[in-house]
Design a protein around this motif. Structure first.
Motif, PDB file in Angstrom:
ATOM      1  N   ALA A  20       0.922  -1.117   0.194  1.00 43.21           N
ATOM      2  CA  ALA A  20      -0.050   0.092  -0.072  1.00 43.21           C
ATOM      3  C   ALA A  20       0.623   1.174   0.110  1.00 43.21           C
ATOM      4  O   ALA A  20       0.531   2.262  -0.838  1.00 43.21           O
ATOM      5  CB  ALA A  20      -0.788  -0.136   1.335  1.00 43.21           C
ATOM      6  N   ILE A  21       1.902   1.387   0.968  1.00 46.66           N
ATOM      7  CA  ILE A  21       2.964   2.376   0.771  1.00 46.66           C
ATOM      8  C   ILE A  21       3.445   2.693  -0.726  1.00 46.66           C
ATOM      9  O   ILE A  21       3.486   3.635  -0.935  1.00 46.66           O
ATOM     10  CB  ILE A  21       4.082   1.944   1.620  1.00 46.66           C
ATOM     11  CG1 ILE A  21       3.486   1.991   3.167  1.00 46.66           C
ATOM     12  CG2 ILE A  21       5.287   3.053   1.495  1.00 46.66           C
ATOM     13  CD1 ILE A  21       3.888   3.268   4.037  1.00 46.66           C
ATOM     14  N   ALA A  22       3.805   1.410  -1.376  1.00 45.65           N
ATOM     15  CA  ALA A  22       4.406   1.433  -2.813  1.00 45.65           C
ATOM     16  C   ALA A  22       3.297   2.203  -3.708  1.00 45.65           C
ATOM     17  O   ALA A  22       3.730   2.985  -4.635  1.00 45.65           O
ATOM     18  CB  ALA A  22       4.895   0.181  -3.144  1.00 45.65           C
ATOM     19  N   GLN A  23       2.110   1.471  -3.489  1.00 42.20           N
ATOM     20  CA  GLN A  23       1.167   2.143  -4.340  1.00 42.20           C
ATOM     21  C   GLN A  23       0.846   3.542  -4.184  1.00 42.20           C
ATOM     22  O   GLN A  23       0.699   4.492  -5.288  1.00 42.20           O
ATOM     23  CB  GLN A  23      -0.211   1.368  -3.908  1.00 42.20           C
ATOM     24  CG  GLN A  23      -1.461   1.629  -4.836  1.00 42.20           C
ATOM     25  CD  GLN A  23      -2.724   0.831  -4.377  1.00 42.20           C
ATOM     26  OE1 GLN A  23      -2.624   0.084  -3.345  1.00 42.20           O
ATOM     27  NE2 GLN A  23      -3.866   1.547  -4.669  1.00 42.20           N
ATOM     28  N   GLY A  24       0.844   4.155  -2.754  1.00 42.74           N
ATOM     29  CA  GLY A  24       0.837   5.664  -2.628  1.00 42.74           C
ATOM     30  C   GLY A  24       1.910   6.418  -3.310  1.00 42.74           C
ATOM     31  O   GLY A  24       1.609   7.497  -4.055  1.00 42.74           O
ATOM     32  N   ALA A  25       2.955   5.756  -3.257  1.00 41.17           N
ATOM     33  CA  ALA A  25       4.169   6.637  -3.843  1.00 41.17           C
ATOM     34  C   ALA A  25       4.255   6.763  -5.245  1.00 41.17           C
ATOM     35  O   ALA A  25       4.753   7.414  -5.859  1.00 41.17           O
ATOM     36  CB  ALA A  25       5.594   5.848  -3.298  1.00 41.17           C
ATOM     37  N   ARG A  26       3.606   5.510  -5.964  1.00 43.30           N
ATOM     38  CA  ARG A  26       3.622   5.434  -7.380  1.00 43.30           C
ATOM     39  C   ARG A  26       2.703   6.390  -8.033  1.00 43.30           C
ATOM     40  O   ARG A  26       2.642   6.767  -8.962  1.00 43.30           O
ATOM     41  CB  ARG A  26       3.137   4.147  -7.759  1.00 43.30           C
ATOM     42  CG  ARG A  26       4.206   3.181  -7.926  1.00 43.30           C
ATOM     43  CD  ARG A  26       3.701   1.722  -8.667  1.00 43.30           C
ATOM     44  NE  ARG A  26       4.775   0.675  -8.050  1.00 43.30           N
ATOM     45  CZ  ARG A  26       4.480  -0.247  -7.327  1.00 43.30           C
ATOM     46  NH1 ARG A  26       3.261  -0.271  -6.655  1.00 43.30           N
ATOM     47  NH2 ARG A  26       5.368  -0.888  -6.811  1.00 43.30           N
TER      48      ARG A  26
END
Ligand SMILES: Cc1cc2nc3c(=O)[nH]c(=O)nc-3n(C[C@H](O)[C@H](O)[C@H](O)COP(=O)(O)O)c2cc1C
Length: 203
Positions: A20-26
């Motif tokens: 989820a963190i990665a999704q937000g950063a993308r």
């Protein structure tokens, strides 16, 4: 601009938050996001006794992080489960191998951020994140948390992780609870927030 998400997870709670963190950063344009796990240090027989072998299969495809990779990112977001109110030993061991990066000042000025998971609601999420920050400060990193602009951390209508220090989840005594929608939203917010700040700093 590269954001690295580096985590340890035993029963996949932290892994779910990491995604989820990665999704937000993308969501931040021009951001390349990579997810890495730190090396396991426990023997297979201990992992079996702890019931970790099956859950860890969920993220076996994620590459293991090499310490040198940390220097290649503009921001690093670390995820660790709570162990007695502190980061887990696997993460500690990984960080203790970053002495050369420290000597070279290789992480100075990079954005650092932390998220966590604990079995119980008051089992040490804040102490885990805040004590993790000490290491990041020694490395010269710029600490970023989860501002109250993420309003979901104000909720009292349901039990939820998430604090100004970072996203978190409450796993339950048997690991039976997976991150809630609110906790995943906090993680996405943190990822996006870190990437936004890192992109401003790298301009
Ligand atoms: C040795 C050990 C110590 C732990 N210490 C705590 C603790 O201090 N507080 C707490 O709430 N949970 C504690 N836990 C539970 C873990 O934090 C929990 O299993 C973890 O957050 C789940 O995330 P994961 O599935 O990503 O590993 C501990 C677990 C182990 C194995």
């Amino acid at each position: 601009m590269k954001v690295l998400v580096v985590f340890y997870s035993m029963y996949a709670h932290i892994y779910r938050l990491a995604e989820a963190i990665a999704q937000g950063a993308r969501e931040v344009g021009g951001t390349q996001v990579e997810i890495r796990r730190v090396p396991e240090t426990l023997p297979e027989e201990v992992l079996k006794k702890m019931g970790a072998v099956e859950p860890q299969k969920a993220f076996a495809h994620i590459p293991v992080c090499k310490v040198e990779e940390l220097a290649s990112a503009e921001a690093i977001i670390f995820g660790t489960p709570t162990r007695f109110g502190n980061m887990c030993g696997q993460m500690r061991q990984f960080l203790d191998a970053t002495g050369q990066l420290w000597a070279d000042g290789a992480l100075v000025g990079k954005v650092g951020s932390v998220f966590t998971s604990s079995a119980t609601q008051h089992g040490g999420q804040e102490s885990t994140i805040l004590s993790f920050h000490i290491t990041l400060l020694h490395q010269g990193m710029v600490i970023v948390g989860l501002p109250y602009a993420f309003q979901g951390q104000m909720r009292i209508d349901e039990i939820t992780g998430g604090s100004p220090y970072g996203a978190s989840t409450i796993a339950g005594g048997q690991g039976e609870r997976m991150p809630s929608e609110n906790e995943l939203a906090a993680a996405r917010f943190q990822g996006k927030h870190v990437a936004t700040i890192a992109s401003k700093l790298t301009k």
